[in-house]
Design a protein around this motif. Sequence first.
Motif, short mmCIF file in Angstrom:
data_model
loop_
_atom_site.label_atom_id
_atom_site.label_comp_id
_atom_site.label_asym_id
_atom_site.label_seq_id
_atom_site.Cartn_x
_atom_site.Cartn_y
_atom_site.Cartn_z
N ASP A 68 0.83 -1.20 0.00
CA ASP A 68 0.00 0.00 0.00
C ASP A 68 0.86 1.26 0.00
O ASP A 68 0.51 2.25 -0.61
N ALA A 69 2.02 1.19 0.67
CA ALA A 69 2.93 2.33 0.71
C ALA A 69 3.46 2.64 -0.68
O ALA A 69 3.58 3.81 -1.06
N ASP A 70 3.79 1.61 -1.46
CA ASP A 70 4.27 1.81 -2.83
C ASP A 70 3.20 2.48 -3.69
O ASP A 70 3.50 3.39 -4.46
N ILE A 71 1.99 2.03 -3.54
CA ILE A 71 0.88 2.57 -4.33
C ILE A 71 0.60 4.01 -3.94
O ILE A 71 0.45 4.88 -4.79
N GLU A 72 0.58 4.30 -2.63
CA GLU A 72 0.33 5.67 -2.19
C GLU A 72 1.44 6.60 -2.66
O GLU A 72 1.17 7.73 -3.07
N GLU A 73 2.68 6.14 -2.67
CA GLU A 73 3.79 6.96 -3.16
C GLU A 73 3.63 7.27 -4.64
O GLU A 73 3.94 8.37 -5.09
N ARG A 74 3.09 6.32 -5.40
CA ARG A 74 2.82 6.57 -6.83
C ARG A 74 1.77 7.66 -7.00
O ARG A 74 1.89 8.52 -7.86
N TYR A 75 0.71 7.59 -6.18
CA TYR A 75 -0.33 8.61 -6.25
C TYR A 75 0.23 9.98 -5.90
O TYR A 75 -0.08 10.98 -6.56
N ILE A 76 1.05 10.05 -4.89
CA ILE A 76 1.66 11.32 -4.49
C ILE A 76 2.55 11.86 -5.61
O ILE A 76 2.54 13.05 -5.90
N ALA A 108 -5.94 9.93 -7.95
CA ALA A 108 -4.91 9.90 -6.91
C ALA A 108 -5.45 10.51 -5.62
O ALA A 108 -5.28 9.94 -4.53
N SER A 111 -7.97 8.22 -4.05
CA SER A 111 -7.38 6.97 -3.57
C SER A 111 -6.56 7.15 -2.30
O SER A 111 -6.52 6.25 -1.47
N ILE A 112 -5.89 8.29 -2.15
CA ILE A 112 -5.10 8.46 -0.92
C ILE A 112 -5.98 8.87 0.25
O ILE A 112 -5.56 8.78 1.39
#
Length: 147
Positions: A68-76, A108, A111-112
């Motif tokens: 989930d951290a990888d995905i949230e970093e992509r959104y950011i 994004a 999603s975050i």
Amino acid sequence: MKNSRQQKLLEIITSNEINKQEDLIRLLNESGFKATQATISRDIKDLQLVKTLSNSGKYRYTMPIKSDADIEERYIKILRETILSVQSAENIVLIKTLSGCGNAAAEAIDSIGIDHTLGSIAGDNTILLIVESKEYSNEVTKKIKNI
């Protein structure tokens, strides 16, 4: 052609225990996709496939597990690279993005999960973000600007 072949490759590794590139080449060719060892190597790299240990004790190609951290970093990262300006009025936050990036940036943001937001409407380069009440508009605007 490349996207179709890679999609088929993903279907193959999902439904079969594949541990050798030769098997991928054979199955792709049987499915109507011309593939060479060099093509498969590039596809494996592009798709970031990894070999993992299966339940049967053999190694097989699989998709990498994203946290989930990888995905949230992509959104950011999407937000950092696409947002041009952020303004608020009452309980609406207006976000301007690069042309063609409104939908990606809105996804994004949704999603975050920014606190006190109810949802968004996106256009080509504009997002209307609906906030619970005008009391939270400045907080939401600052949070987006800080990203």
